[in-house]
Motif scaffolding. Structure first.
Motif, short mmCIF file in Angstrom:
data_model
loop_
_atom_site.label_atom_id
_atom_site.label_comp_id
_atom_site.label_asym_id
_atom_site.label_seq_id
_atom_site.Cartn_x
_atom_site.Cartn_y
_atom_site.Cartn_z
N TYR A 25 -8.67 11.33 11.59
CA TYR A 25 -7.23 11.44 11.75
C TYR A 25 -6.54 11.36 10.39
O TYR A 25 -6.77 10.42 9.62
N SER A 26 -5.66 12.32 10.13
CA SER A 26 -4.96 12.36 8.86
C SER A 26 -4.19 11.08 8.60
O SER A 26 -3.47 10.58 9.48
N ARG A 27 -4.37 10.53 7.39
CA ARG A 27 -3.67 9.35 6.90
C ARG A 27 -4.01 8.05 7.65
O ARG A 27 -3.38 7.02 7.40
N TYR A 28 -4.98 8.07 8.54
CA TYR A 28 -5.37 6.84 9.23
C TYR A 28 -6.06 5.88 8.27
O TYR A 28 -6.72 6.29 7.32
N THR A 29 -5.91 4.61 8.56
CA THR A 29 -6.60 3.56 7.81
C THR A 29 -7.53 2.81 8.75
O THR A 29 -7.50 3.00 9.97
N SER A 30 -8.33 1.94 8.19
CA SER A 30 -9.24 1.14 9.01
C SER A 30 -8.47 0.23 9.97
O SER A 30 -9.00 -0.14 11.02
N ARG A 31 -7.25 -0.11 9.63
CA ARG A 31 -6.44 -0.99 10.48
C ARG A 31 -6.12 -0.33 11.82
O ARG A 31 -6.01 -0.99 12.85
N TRP A 32 -5.99 0.99 11.81
CA TRP A 32 -5.57 1.71 13.01
C TRP A 32 -6.73 2.18 13.88
O TRP A 32 -6.51 2.70 14.98
N MET A 33 -7.95 2.01 13.41
CA MET A 33 -9.08 2.58 14.11
C MET A 33 -9.77 1.68 15.13
O MET A 33 -10.17 2.16 16.19
N MET A 58 -4.12 2.58 -0.73
CA MET A 58 -2.75 2.81 -1.17
C MET A 58 -2.09 1.48 -1.53
O MET A 58 -2.35 0.45 -0.89
N PRO A 59 -1.24 1.44 -2.54
CA PRO A 59 -0.62 0.18 -2.97
C PRO A 59 0.54 -0.21 -2.05
O PRO A 59 1.14 0.65 -1.40
N PRO A 60 0.85 -1.51 -1.99
CA PRO A 60 2.06 -1.91 -1.27
C PRO A 60 3.28 -1.42 -2.04
O PRO A 60 3.19 -1.22 -3.26
N PRO A 61 4.40 -1.11 -1.37
CA PRO A 61 4.69 -1.41 0.04
C PRO A 61 4.32 -0.30 1.01
O PRO A 61 4.87 -0.24 2.11
N SER A 62 3.42 0.60 0.64
CA SER A 62 3.02 1.67 1.54
C SER A 62 2.54 1.09 2.87
O SER A 62 1.82 0.08 2.91
N THR A 63 2.91 1.74 3.98
CA THR A 63 2.47 1.29 5.30
C THR A 63 0.97 1.49 5.48
O THR A 63 0.39 0.93 6.42
N ARG A 64 0.35 2.25 4.59
CA ARG A 64 -1.10 2.46 4.68
C ARG A 64 -1.88 1.44 3.87
O ARG A 64 -3.12 1.42 3.95
N HIS A 65 -1.21 0.60 3.12
CA HIS A 65 -1.92 -0.41 2.33
C HIS A 65 -2.64 -1.40 3.23
O HIS A 65 -2.04 -1.97 4.15
N VAL A 66 -3.93 -1.60 2.98
CA VAL A 66 -4.73 -2.59 3.71
C VAL A 66 -5.41 -3.48 2.67
O VAL A 66 -6.23 -2.99 1.89
N PRO A 67 -5.09 -4.77 2.64
CA PRO A 67 -5.77 -5.67 1.69
C PRO A 67 -7.28 -5.61 1.88
O PRO A 67 -7.77 -5.42 3.00
N ILE A 68 -8.01 -5.79 0.80
CA ILE A 68 -9.46 -5.59 0.84
C ILE A 68 -10.14 -6.53 1.84
O ILE A 68 -11.11 -6.14 2.50
N ALA A 69 -9.63 -7.76 1.99
CA ALA A 69 -10.24 -8.69 2.95
C ALA A 69 -10.08 -8.15 4.37
O ALA A 69 -11.01 -8.24 5.20
#
Length: 220
Positions: A25-33, A58-69
């Motif tokens: 899915y385009s622009r999806y992150t691990s948070r959404w999967m 992606m860096p904050p404040p991007s909504t796609r930013h996911v901290p490495i932890a």
């Protein structure tokens, strides 16, 4: 622009063998999967290819930013929800970021070499912890680009903007995946698997001899 997508190449490699289902899915992150993983059970997949990292970086404040932890937890949660004894898995690292190419083709602030590398490192470590194969696209792209060199450090050989794969980049990922399959999941090597339907030459020969043509046959 023809990109020769790696999923399309997998589909071609497994024609007459398996159905290849694209759930990228385009622009999806691990948070959404993780909430979507249960839907995969309806297909009882024999192989799952999982790749995250470039969007998460992606860096904050991007909504796609996911901290490495959190990125680590998300990938671990996905793997924990899969019955690994029934489904083979390959984790794929994100490709190495071409910084000079990215800066030359983008006006916005995005991923950094270090943020994407952190995700690639995490994927390799998680693969080791879960004893699943890892297709290390990060290292392959980085070493290949270094060997090529040039004004944008060779990354234009695999990417059109430093992040997304070009046609040759998709070819490279397909090759990396096939090498991983043949080394780690040999039973899924398409070159040695029987067709799920009889091979047409064998059908012709069998029909000529009045034989049963309803059984899968090997191409050996």
């Amino acid at each position: 622009m023809t990109k020769r997508g790696w999923v399309a190449q997998l589909s071609h490699a497994y024609i007459h063998l398996f159905d290849v289902i694209n759930r990228g899915y385009s622009r999806y992150t691990s948070r959404w999967m993780p909430p979507l993983v249960p839907m995969l059970s309806q297909w009882s997949p024999c192989l799952l290819v999982i790749q995250f990292g470039s969007n998460d970086a992606m860096p904050p404040p991007s909504t796609r930013h996911v901290p490495i932890a959190e990125f680590r937890r998300n990938i671990e949660q996905i793997l924990a929800s899969i019955e690994l004894s029934a489904t083979s898995v390959i984790l794929v690292t994100p490709p190495s970021l071409g910084v000079k190419l990215y800066e030359a083709t983008n006006d916005d602030v995005g991923q950094t070499f270090e943020s994407v590398k952190a995700c690639a490192d995490a994927v390799r470590e998680i693969a080791s912890a879960f004893s699943v194969p890892c297709a290390d696209l990060w290292t392959t792209v980085k070493e290949g680009a270094k060997e090529i060199g040039g004004e944008v450090d060779g990354y234009d050989a695999y990417s059109y903007d430093g992040v997304h794969l070009s046609a040759d980049g998709n070819d490279l990922l397909f090759d990396v995946l096939m090498r991983t399959i043949r080394l780690q999941h040999l039973h899924l090597d398409p070159d040695s698997m029987p067709f799920t339907v009889p091979y047409y030459r064998d059908v012709d020969a069998a029909l000529a001899d009045g034989m049963d043509v309803t059984k899968p046959v090997s191409r050996e």
